[in-house]
Design a protein around this motif. Structure first.
Motif, mmCIF file in Angstrom:
data_model
loop_
_atom_site.group_PDB
_atom_site.id
_atom_site.type_symbol
_atom_site.label_atom_id
_atom_site.label_comp_id
_atom_site.label_asym_id
_atom_site.label_seq_id
_atom_site.Cartn_x
_atom_site.Cartn_y
_atom_site.Cartn_z
ATOM 1 N N ASN A 153 0.836 -1.203 0.000
ATOM 2 C CA ASN A 153 0.000 0.000 0.000
ATOM 3 C C ASN A 153 0.872 1.255 0.000
ATOM 4 O O ASN A 153 2.012 1.233 0.478
ATOM 5 C CB ASN A 153 -0.936 -0.009 1.209
ATOM 6 C CG ASN A 153 -0.243 0.387 2.494
ATOM 7 O OD1 ASN A 153 -0.253 1.560 2.893
ATOM 8 N ND2 ASN A 153 0.380 -0.579 3.158
ATOM 9 N N LEU A 159 -7.175 5.823 -3.789
ATOM 10 C CA LEU A 159 -7.746 4.482 -3.796
ATOM 11 C C LEU A 159 -8.031 4.041 -5.227
ATOM 12 O O LEU A 159 -8.511 4.829 -6.047
ATOM 13 C CB LEU A 159 -9.042 4.451 -2.994
ATOM 14 C CG LEU A 159 -8.931 4.459 -1.465
ATOM 15 C CD1 LEU A 159 -10.318 4.556 -0.849
ATOM 16 C CD2 LEU A 159 -8.214 3.210 -0.970
ATOM 17 N N GLY A 160 -7.724 2.797 -5.520
ATOM 18 C CA GLY A 160 -7.978 2.266 -6.852
ATOM 19 C C GLY A 160 -6.890 2.572 -7.854
ATOM 20 O O GLY A 160 -6.988 2.166 -9.023
ATOM 21 N N HIS A 161 -5.843 3.282 -7.424
ATOM 22 C CA HIS A 161 -4.734 3.593 -8.321
ATOM 23 C C HIS A 161 -3.537 2.729 -7.947
ATOM 24 O O HIS A 161 -3.269 2.491 -6.768
ATOM 25 C CB HIS A 161 -4.348 5.064 -8.234
ATOM 26 C CG HIS A 161 -3.308 5.467 -9.234
ATOM 27 N ND1 HIS A 161 -3.546 5.498 -10.590
ATOM 28 C CD2 HIS A 161 -2.009 5.839 -9.069
ATOM 29 C CE1 HIS A 161 -2.446 5.876 -11.228
ATOM 30 N NE2 HIS A 161 -1.506 6.092 -10.330
ATOM 31 N N GLY A 336 -2.814 2.410 -3.975
ATOM 32 C CA GLY A 336 -3.212 3.574 -3.202
ATOM 33 C C GLY A 336 -3.903 3.236 -1.892
ATOM 34 O O GLY A 336 -4.767 2.356 -1.837
ATOM 35 N N ASN A 337 -3.524 3.977 -0.840
ATOM 36 C CA ASN A 337 -4.142 3.799 0.478
ATOM 37 C C ASN A 337 -5.038 4.978 0.851
ATOM 38 O O ASN A 337 -5.593 5.017 1.944
ATOM 39 C CB ASN A 337 -3.048 3.624 1.544
ATOM 40 C CG ASN A 337 -3.584 3.065 2.846
ATOM 41 O OD1 ASN A 337 -4.199 2.015 2.860
ATOM 42 N ND2 ASN A 337 -3.360 3.774 3.958
ATOM 43 N N GLY A 338 -5.165 5.968 -0.042
ATOM 44 C CA GLY A 338 -6.032 7.105 0.239
ATOM 45 C C GLY A 338 -5.271 8.399 0.392
ATOM 46 O O GLY A 338 -4.055 8.419 0.619
ATOM 47 N N ASN A 343 -4.877 7.511 6.691
ATOM 48 C CA ASN A 343 -4.522 6.715 5.523
ATOM 49 C C ASN A 343 -3.463 7.377 4.660
ATOM 50 O O ASN A 343 -2.860 6.711 3.816
ATOM 51 C CB ASN A 343 -5.772 6.449 4.679
ATOM 52 C CG ASN A 343 -6.924 5.885 5.485
ATOM 53 O OD1 ASN A 343 -8.073 6.285 5.288
ATOM 54 N ND2 ASN A 343 -6.648 4.983 6.419
ATOM 55 N N ASN A 355 -6.137 1.572 5.137
ATOM 56 C CA ASN A 355 -7.486 1.988 4.764
ATOM 57 C C ASN A 355 -8.343 0.763 4.454
ATOM 58 O O ASN A 355 -8.091 0.049 3.484
ATOM 59 C CB ASN A 355 -7.416 2.903 3.538
ATOM 60 C CG ASN A 355 -8.725 3.592 3.243
ATOM 61 O OD1 ASN A 355 -9.780 3.168 3.699
ATOM 62 N ND2 ASN A 355 -8.668 4.670 2.477
ATOM 63 N N ASP A 357 -11.150 0.645 3.167
ATOM 64 C CA ASP A 357 -11.786 0.774 1.852
ATOM 65 C C ASP A 357 -10.875 0.280 0.728
ATOM 66 O O ASP A 357 -11.338 0.072 -0.400
ATOM 67 C CB ASP A 357 -12.168 2.231 1.584
ATOM 68 C CG ASP A 357 -13.315 2.704 2.466
ATOM 69 O OD1 ASP A 357 -14.091 1.845 2.945
ATOM 70 O OD2 ASP A 357 -13.437 3.930 2.691
ATOM 71 N N ALA A 358 -9.601 0.091 1.036
ATOM 72 C CA ALA A 358 -8.666 -0.411 0.023
ATOM 73 C C ALA A 358 -8.737 -1.928 -0.117
ATOM 74 O O ALA A 358 -8.237 -2.483 -1.111
ATOM 75 C CB ALA A 358 -7.237 0.000 0.377
ATOM 76 N N HIS A 361 -10.236 -3.242 -3.355
ATOM 77 C CA HIS A 361 -9.366 -2.994 -4.509
ATOM 78 C C HIS A 361 -8.246 -4.034 -4.572
ATOM 79 O O HIS A 361 -7.913 -4.542 -5.648
ATOM 80 C CB HIS A 361 -8.784 -1.591 -4.440
ATOM 81 C CG HIS A 361 -9.803 -0.503 -4.523
ATOM 82 N ND1 HIS A 361 -10.338 -0.074 -5.719
ATOM 83 C CD2 HIS A 361 -10.403 0.244 -3.556
ATOM 84 C CE1 HIS A 361 -11.212 0.888 -5.489
ATOM 85 N NE2 HIS A 361 -11.261 1.109 -4.184
#
Length: 374
Positions: A153, A159-161, A336-338, A343, A355, A357-358, A361
């Motif tokens: 991370n 996020l998502g990258h 990406g971690n945000g 994060n 994160n 939310d990661a 992903h």
């Protein structure tokens, strides 16, 4: 269905470091065994390899996550903060393990997968010893694989990258210790001794010239003195000084240059000042070099589930995954971690947090990579 967020937070609450991993690998191995994977425990002391056997060894791949935490006191106050004083998942390995676990569970139910996948959970990444321990324990002989892949991370990345590049990607880390022996005495009569503080200070300044005068501009290198220790006191000139620090770069040639010049500096300054000098120099982490084809594969998988920069450039931190790449083709990627809050705090910062939310992903990435180029 396992709640991956709750699982990650549980790992965060009970961090374990180095090879002193008991609870973390036990929890991971139990979940994977219950899902029907072939689980081998104790690889490289306390590592895990869980296998989903769906194809020939010739097309098998290894997917690796790290499990160990750091010897840092956590500064966060949330409900799942570390329960162990001085230990903390400050690099996100709790998230790495959770994402790979989630991918293994999802792939176990995926009947379209036609490839054998080895899910590798590594101990002691932070000290640079875990990969070598697993390799010495027969990782690649016991679990044949054509390639191996890793992920980390990255705070401050969306996020998502994802980001990677072919060739040198993560730096080596060399460590040095310089011991200077002078002649101590009374602080009011420095002329009667040999002050190792003056000698050590001269060495610190000369070390900085190595980068500007001995390393080509096209290369990257860093020499950092991080400790300056003496046995002196308020009115006592010390007899001994110890300097410690580390060096970073991206090639074996640069590493050899740094060591050679450092030895010359220590010898020259100590001789000029009438002191004695001794230096020890060792490598903790190799440079991480992504193989071209594997980089294309990992970037394609990332691009299928998010956005990817496949020419991101080199990063200055070191990564034990480099040791695996000496033995098998493979590649390493950042995720990406945000962009805000805990994060986005730097890795190893006491206020960092992975994160949650990661997780989705990362799971999607690993699943796509398992199917890639079948």
């Amino acid at each position: 269905m396992l709640d991956l967020t709750s699982f990650r937070r549980d790992l965060h609450s009970y961090p374990e470091t180095g090879f002193d991993l008991e609870r973390t690998p036990r929890l991971i191995a139990d979940v994977l065994a219950n899902a029907g994977l072939e689980v081998v425990r104790g690889v490289g002391q306390c590592g895990i390899v869980a296998t989903l056997r769906r194809g020939p060894d010739e097309t098998a791949i290894g997917l690796r996550a790290d499990m160990d935490a750091l010897p840092i006191q956590e500064a966060n106050g949330f409900s799942y903060r570390s329960t162990r004083d001085g230990l903390f998942h400050g690099c996100g390995h709790d998230g790495h393990s959770t994402m790979l676990l989630g991918a293994a569970l999802k792939l176990a139910k995926d009947q379209t997968l036609k490839r054998t996948v080895h899910f590798i959970f590594q101990p002691d990444e932070e000290n640079g010893n875990g990969a070598a321990a697993m390799i010495a324990d027969g990782l690649f002989e016991r679990f044949p694989m054509a390639a191996i892949y890793g992920l980390h991370n990255m705070p401050g990345m969306a996020l998502g990258h994802f980001a990677t590049q072919s060739g040198p990607f993560c730096a080596f880390e060399d460590n040095f210790e310089i011991m200077i022996e002078g002649q101590g005495g009374h602080a009011s009569m420095p002329e009667k001794g040999v002050d190792p503080i003056v000698v050590g200070s001269a060495i610190v300044m000369q070390l900085q010239s190595i980068i500007s005068r001995n390393v080509p501009p096209r290369e990257h290198a860093v020499v950092s003195v991080t400790e300056f220790v003496t046995d002196g006191a308020r009115n006592i000139l010390p007899s001994n000084v110890t300097l410690r620090g580390d060096c970073r770069g991206f090639s074996q040639e640069v590493s050899q240059t740094l060591e050679s010049r450092m030895r010359s500096v220590v010898e020259g300054v100590c001789t000029a000042q009438g002191a004695k000098g001794q230096i020890s120099y060792s490598t903790s982490f190799r440079p991480l070099v992504n193989e071209d084809r594997a980089t294309d594969t990992i970037a394609a998988a990332a691009g299928d589930v998010g956005t990817v920069d496949a020419t991101y450039g080199r990063v200055g931190f070191s990564e034990d995954f480099a040791e695996f790449l000496v033995h098998r083709p493979g590649a390493f990627i950042l995720m990406g971690n945000g962009l805000g809050g805990n994060n986005a705090m730097p890795l190893h910062n006491p206020s960092y947090d992975f994160n949650d939310d990661a997780i989705a992903h990362g799971v999607a990435f690993w699943v796509r990579l398992a199917h890639q180029n079948l």
